[in-house]
Design an enzyme around this catalytic site. Structure first.
Site, PDB file in Angstrom:
ATOM      1  N   TYR A  40       0.824  -1.205   0.000  1.00  0.00           N
ATOM      2  CA  TYR A  40       0.000   0.000   0.000  1.00  0.00           C
ATOM      3  C   TYR A  40       0.857   1.253   0.000  1.00  0.00           C
ATOM      4  CZ  TYR A  40       1.187   0.649   4.931  1.00  0.00           C
ATOM      5  OH  TYR A  40       1.883   0.848   6.106  1.00  0.00           O
TER       6      TYR A  40
ATOM      7  N   PHE B 238       2.174   9.546   3.830  1.00  0.00           N
ATOM      8  CA  PHE B 238       2.564   9.363   5.228  1.00  0.00           C
ATOM      9  C   PHE B 238       3.152   7.978   5.493  1.00  0.00           C
ATOM     10  CE2 PHE B 238      -2.025   8.333   5.175  1.00  0.00           C
ATOM     11  CZ  PHE B 238      -2.013   7.057   5.705  1.00  0.00           C
ATOM     12  N   ASP B 239       2.928   7.028   4.572  1.00  0.00           N
ATOM     13  CA  ASP B 239       3.499   5.699   4.794  1.00  0.00           C
ATOM     14  C   ASP B 239       3.406   4.891   3.505  1.00  0.00           C
ATOM     15  OD1 ASP B 239       4.672   3.590   6.117  1.00  0.00           O
ATOM     16  OD2 ASP B 239       2.829   2.887   7.070  1.00  0.00           O
TER      17      ASP B 239
ATOM     18  N   ILE C   4      -7.132  -0.699  11.500  1.00  0.00           N
ATOM     19  CA  ILE C   4      -8.168   0.304  11.750  1.00  0.00           C
ATOM     20  C   ILE C   4      -9.483  -0.135  11.107  1.00  0.00           C
ATOM     21  CG2 ILE C   4      -6.603   2.258  12.077  1.00  0.00           C
ATOM     22  CD1 ILE C   4      -7.045   3.012   9.169  1.00  0.00           C
TER      23      ILE C   4
ATOM     24  N   TYR D 129      -7.793   7.137  12.390  1.00  0.00           N
ATOM     25  CA  TYR D 129      -7.073   7.433  13.634  1.00  0.00           C
ATOM     26  C   TYR D 129      -7.704   8.563  14.430  1.00  0.00           C
ATOM     27  CZ  TYR D 129      -3.555   4.218  11.929  1.00  0.00           C
ATOM     28  OH  TYR D 129      -2.916   3.085  11.485  1.00  0.00           O
TER      29      TYR D 129
ATOM     30  N   PHE E  88      -5.749   4.992   0.992  1.00  0.00           N
ATOM     31  CA  PHE E  88      -4.838   3.865   0.819  1.00  0.00           C
ATOM     32  C   PHE E  88      -5.007   3.293  -0.583  1.00  0.00           C
ATOM     33  CE2 PHE E  88      -5.256   4.014   5.420  1.00  0.00           C
ATOM     34  CZ  PHE E  88      -3.958   3.779   5.840  1.00  0.00           C
TER      35      PHE E  88
END
Length: 499
Positions: free
Chosen positions: A212, A222-223, A242, A268, A284
């Site tokens: 992802y 962010f990731d 999540i 989050y 995502f």
């Protein structure tokens, strides 16, 4: 007015000023400076102002216009950038995150979210903002940039805010919208690629491996699992990820690519996490590499079976076969063809992973099949470093080339004919009443060479013979006597009698 530290605020043309000033201010722009000379007849005339302005005085004013509005003004919106794609705009009761610079009409900065390095996060249209901002944010897209000009009666009015903003001040906000959602939102799924062949879709309880990229709505990364060069591996539908991802990963195919958009209450939340700010919508882009269920067994698909297929592989048989090994996404792991030699095993002896032992059962020479092995029957969570990823589903394309029938379970050597009644004496070549390992090994080799006996195929001769000898050497002194020597069927009978 400079001495008083406060601007002079007044309506023009309504008799609130001396006649000369009422005329002089008409037509001025904000930040314009004028020198105004007013004769007595348009100022305070022959009477003047006692103690301040003498009679018949000509007045000189150095005027700088700081602000300007009309009671009929509305909020002014000027969009100077708008993204090409705008799937959704701000509506009443939406929650937004935006950056802004706040200035007065003359350009003086009074506040900036950029300076605080934190977005302004709020609901729109329900009274959490000044009325002008509540109006000015409506209809914006994520990524859009606007200048919103607000007259004071839709901002902080006559009193100001008591701190930075004076009374009767028009406000100018330069806004960029970063995020947008509604508390009633669920996840949104955009399918980017669905394989033509999709025999199975993920369900609650499945274990997925996927790659992802995770971004915010404005595109900020962010990731990424790609940057770690490792898939993210997890159960789905069981709270390991999540809530929005738990839902978004259901119903996917192996090889599928989809975009999952998750509102903060399913991500989050208000607090955020790490690089993820509070109340952030998450995006995502996922690619499903494989998935399985812990209850899965081996899947076997026969691709070709010879017409003469009477001898089927069973536990203990010695097999020679070719294979191509890959992951579910087609990534090649290994191939005997590239090595130029077959892979040889004794079936059911633990020489291969459990799933392969199962996948090679009941196969005939010349048969070709595809065997899919879940990780708990393959290399498990750890995989093989540098070769097989952890928790990977394996795909083997197999062709069986040779089969040597094995011995009955529990036997390492059998006789092809009748057993000599004087077996111990035949093995005891020097007739000293004791058989050493060397004598035992020579005798067994001779029986195999002559075809009178058969060893379990696929095993090392010396290891088999030593194991057979050790079983006969009951007292472990390195010698076998006639009293110790027993055939396997005799041992089984004794055990049965004891029971």
């Amino acid at each position: 007015s400079y001495d008083r530290g406060s601007t002079f605020n007044v309506f023009v043309g309504k008799g609130q000023l001396i006649a000369g000033m009422d005329k002089a201010l008409v037509g001025m722009c904000v930040n314009e400076r004028r020198f105004v000379k007013i004769p007595p007849k348009l100022a305070y005339g022959s009477e003047g102002v006692p103690g301040v302005i003498p009679p018949n005085a000509v007045l000189h004013f150095d005027v700088l216009l700081v602000d300007l509005w009309n009671s009929e003004d509305e909020v002014q919106v000027q969009t100077y950038f708008k993204p090409e794609k705008c799937p959704r705009t701000v509506q009443v009761s939406d929650f937004v995150r935006y950056h802004y610079n706040g200035t007065f009409l003359d350009g003086t900065l009074f506040d900036s979210s950029h300076n605080r390095m934190r977005t302004y996060d709020t609901y729109v249209g329900i009274g959490w903002l000044i009325p002008g901002m509540d109006q000015g944010l409506l209809g914006m897209c994520v990524g859009e940039k606007r200048i919103i000009t607000i007259p004071p009666f839709l901002a902080y009015g006559e009193e100001g805010d008591g701190k930075e903003i004076p009374g009767q001040a028009s406000l100018v906000f330069d806004v960029v919208l970063l995020d947008l959602h509604n508390p009633k939102d669920g996840i949104a799924i955009e399918n980017q690629h669905v394989p033509e062949s999709c025999e199975r879709r993920s369900q609650t309880g499945d274990f997925l491996r996927y790659h992802y990229n995770g971004t915010l709505l404005d595109g900020t990364l962010f990731d990424s699992s790609y940057s770690r060069n490792r898939t993210y591996d997890t159960y789905v539908g069981k709270g390991y990820v999540i809530a929005g991802m738990d839902e978004g990963l259901l119903g996917v195919c192996t090889g599928e690519k989809r975009r999952i958009i998750i509102p903060p209450h399913l991500g989050y939340g208000e607090e955020g996490r790490g690089k993820i700010p509070g109340s952030a919508v998450l995006v995502f882009d996922i690619h499903v590499v494989d998935f399985h269920n812990p209850s899965d067994s081996v899947s076997i698909t026969v691709n070709y079976k010879p017409s003469n297929c009477t001898v089927l592989s069973k536990k203990g048989d010695y097999l020679k076969y070719h294979y191509n090994a890959s992951l579910l996404d087609g990534t090649l792991l290994d191939s005997t063809h590239s090595l130029g030699k077959t892979y040889n095993i004794v079936l059911g002896s633990g020489q291969v992973v459990a799933g392969m032992d199962m996948g090679l059962q009941d196969m005939c020479v010349g048969e070709r099949r595809t065997v899919v092995i879940p990780p708990h029957l393959g290399y498990g969570e750890d995989g093989v470093e540098g070769e097989v990823p952890g928790s990977a589903v394996l795909v083997f394309d197999i062709e069986l080339l040779e089969l040597v029938s094995g011995l009955p379970e529990g036997y390492m050597f059998v006789w092809n004919g009748e057993v000599s009644p004087n077996l111990f004496e035949e093995i005891d070549q020097n007739h000293d009443g004791e058989v050493l390992l060397e004598e035992f090994s020579e005798y067994i080799q001779a029986q195999v060479d002559s075809g009178k006996g058969k060893l379990a195929p696929g095993f090392d001769f010396e290891k088999i013979v030593k194991n057979m000898f050790t079983n006969q050497d009951r007292d472990g002194n390195g010698k076998v006597t006639a009293e110790e020597f027993k055939l396997k069927d005799q041992e089984a009978k004794e055990e049965h009698d004891e029971l």
